[in-house]
Design an enzyme around this catalytic site. Structure first.
Site, PDB file in Angstrom:
ATOM      1  N   GLY A   1      -1.860   6.640  -5.012  1.00 14.10           N
ATOM      2  CA  GLY A   1      -0.614   6.903  -5.000  1.00 14.10           C
ATOM      3  C   GLY A   1      -0.045   6.288  -4.078  1.00 14.10           C
TER       4      GLY A   1
ATOM      5  CD  GLU B   1       5.361   7.815  -1.262  1.00 12.33           C
ATOM      6  OE1 GLU B   1       4.277   7.810  -2.335  1.00 12.33           O
ATOM      7  OE2 GLU B   1       6.561   7.708  -2.038  1.00 12.33           O
TER       8      GLU B   1
ATOM      9  CG  ASN C   1      -2.034   2.899  -3.489  1.00 13.99           C
ATOM     10  OD1 ASN C   1      -2.593   3.299  -2.942  1.00 13.99           O
ATOM     11  ND2 ASN C   1      -1.658   3.137  -4.334  1.00 13.99           N
TER      12      ASN C   1
ATOM     13  CB  ILE D   1      12.874   2.998 -10.404  1.00 11.41           C
ATOM     14  CG1 ILE D   1      13.796   2.879  -9.540  1.00 11.41           C
ATOM     15  CG2 ILE D   1      13.642   4.031 -11.853  1.00 11.41           C
ATOM     16  CD1 ILE D   1      14.410   4.119  -8.717  1.00 11.41           C
TER      17      ILE D   1
ATOM     18  CE  LYS E   1       7.946  -4.594  -4.691  1.00 13.03           C
ATOM     19  NZ  LYS E   1       6.891  -3.074  -4.003  1.00 13.03           N
TER      20      LYS E   1
ATOM     21  CG  ASP F   1       2.051   0.587  -3.561  1.00 11.92           C
ATOM     22  OD1 ASP F   1       2.951   1.429  -3.747  1.00 11.92           O
ATOM     23  OD2 ASP F   1       1.248   1.787  -4.625  1.00 11.92           O
TER      24      ASP F   1
HETATM   25  O1  KDG Z   1       1.989   2.054  -7.227  1.00 16.11           O
HETATM   26  C1  KDG Z   1       1.434   2.809  -7.945  1.00 16.11           C
HETATM   27  C2  KDG Z   1       1.081   3.994  -7.977  1.00 16.11           C
HETATM   28  O2  KDG Z   1       2.537   3.944  -8.806  1.00 16.11           O
HETATM   29  C3  KDG Z   1       0.815   4.727  -8.550  1.00 16.11           C
HETATM   30  O3  KDG Z   1      -0.335   4.924  -8.047  1.00 16.11           O
HETATM   31  C4  KDG Z   1       0.314   6.189  -9.084  1.00 16.11           C
HETATM   32  O4  KDG Z   1       2.286   6.600  -6.890  1.00 16.11           O
HETATM   33  C5  KDG Z   1       1.730   6.390  -7.988  1.00 16.11           C
HETATM   34  C6  KDG Z   1       3.279   7.419  -9.247  1.00 16.11           C
HETATM   35  O5  KDG Z   1       3.803   8.013  -8.482  1.00 16.11           O
HETATM   36  O6  KDG Z   1       3.753   6.160 -10.276  1.00 16.11           O
END
Ligand code: KDG
Length: 315
Positions: free
Chosen positions: A33, A35, A37, A168, A228, A260
């Protein structure tokens, strides 16, 4: 807290083998996820980080909460929700494009999508040095969006740095007009924004680095922007200073989580007073380390590991 983040942790079920998911037999479980991370990246570097979210009070929610706690992330503002499940997603690797991953979400109606303003401890946010969130949280539900916007407002008023990674994810937005509108509103609250070139084009209508910096400042008053560029590295403008840093070439197992890692290590390094260029180099090193394995958080570096990595690349 040094960094407080608002967003949805997810269980990632990563295909152990490459190829289309219909033929994959084995999946590996990871706590991820966006945030979350960032919080783990910061905690690994000795920073105090905390997450505001909701998790299902189920096996996956307990796994994520305990993992984050074990990593030293403050989970005191994580609500365990007995009515809604923890979100999960699957990762398909290396198909159809080698080196590129795709995701399939099962997160609709997840506990975190019921995150709301009531879950935001305003004092906790006001007392943090950085408040971080992403376009993912703005997309998953109206109540999560309001929670993120409220946290941004509180942090900004208290003089904290508000950090926004546009992130996005097209699969999460009903349509791109909505994304442009909502993300624009969030950018107006942010102090630093992270984005890639595609996001710069979509949200700012800016083609190329210079146009992205110019439009971010002209439309949102942003003087801190990090672009990035994936395998081409990153370029940042920070209050008039500009730096460009190359990416490190490493074998890619799964690129998910690189952004992240970059954000978490960049923000932590800036908070440690390391300066723009060094913070970008360290962030690039962390991003490179993360893509060499499956999972977003396992390979996030501790302080000493960054130095060893950089020495390995002649730095
Ligand atoms: O940046 C990595 C995330 O995209 C991944 O862990 C999954 O948080 C996520 C998402 O909502 O796509």
């Amino acid at each position: 807290m040094d960094i407080v983040a608002v967003g949805e942790p997810l269980v990632q079920l990563n295909a152990v083998t490459r190829g289309p998911l219909r033929h994959v037999q084995y999946f590996e479980k990871h706590s991820t996820g966006s945030e979350a991370n960032v919080c783990v990246a910061a905690a690994r570097l000795g920073m105090r980080s905390g997450l505001i979210t909701r998790l299902g009070n189920d096996e996956f929610g307990l796994f994520i909460r305990d993992w984050l706690r074990g990593e030293g992330v403050d989970v005191s503002r994580v609500v365990m929700d007995g009515e809604h499940p923890t979100g999960i997603y699957f990762v398909q690797r290396g198909y159809p494009v080698p080196g590129v991953s795709d995701v399939v979400y099962y997160r609709h109606g997840s506990a975190a999508s019921f995150l709301s303003e009531e879950d935001v401890d305003r004092d906790y946010v006001r007392e943090s040095r950085v408040l971080h969130t992403t376009g993912i949280t703005l997309a998953i539900s109206e109540s999560a969006r309001s929670a993120a916007m409220l946290a941004m407002d509180e942090a900004r008023r208290a003089g904290a740095l508000v950090s926004l990674d546009l992130n996005i994810r097209r699969k999460l937005w009903r349509n791109m007009d909505e994304a442009v509108d909502v993300v624009g509103k969030a950018m107006a609250k942010a102090g630093v924004v992270f984005m890639d070139e595609e996001e710069a084009s979509m949200i700012l209508g800016a083609e190329g680095v210079d146009a992205a910096f110019r439009e971010a400042e002209r439309r949102f008053g942003l003087t801190k922007v990090v672009l990035k560029l994936g395998r081409r590295g990153s370029v940042a403008r920070w209050d008039g200073e500009e730096e460009r840093v190359n990416a490190f070439e490493v074998p890619v197992e799964d690129p998910i989580g690189a952004g992240d890692a970059y954000v978490g290590v960049f923000l932590s390094s800036m908070l440690k007073g390391m300066g723009l260029r060094k913070s970008m180099v360290r962030a690039s090193a962390a991003a490179a380390m993360v893509v060499t394995v499956r999972g977003d958080e396992e390979n996030l570096p501790r302080e000493g590991d960054i130095d060893v990595f950089l020495r390995g690349f002649g730095g």
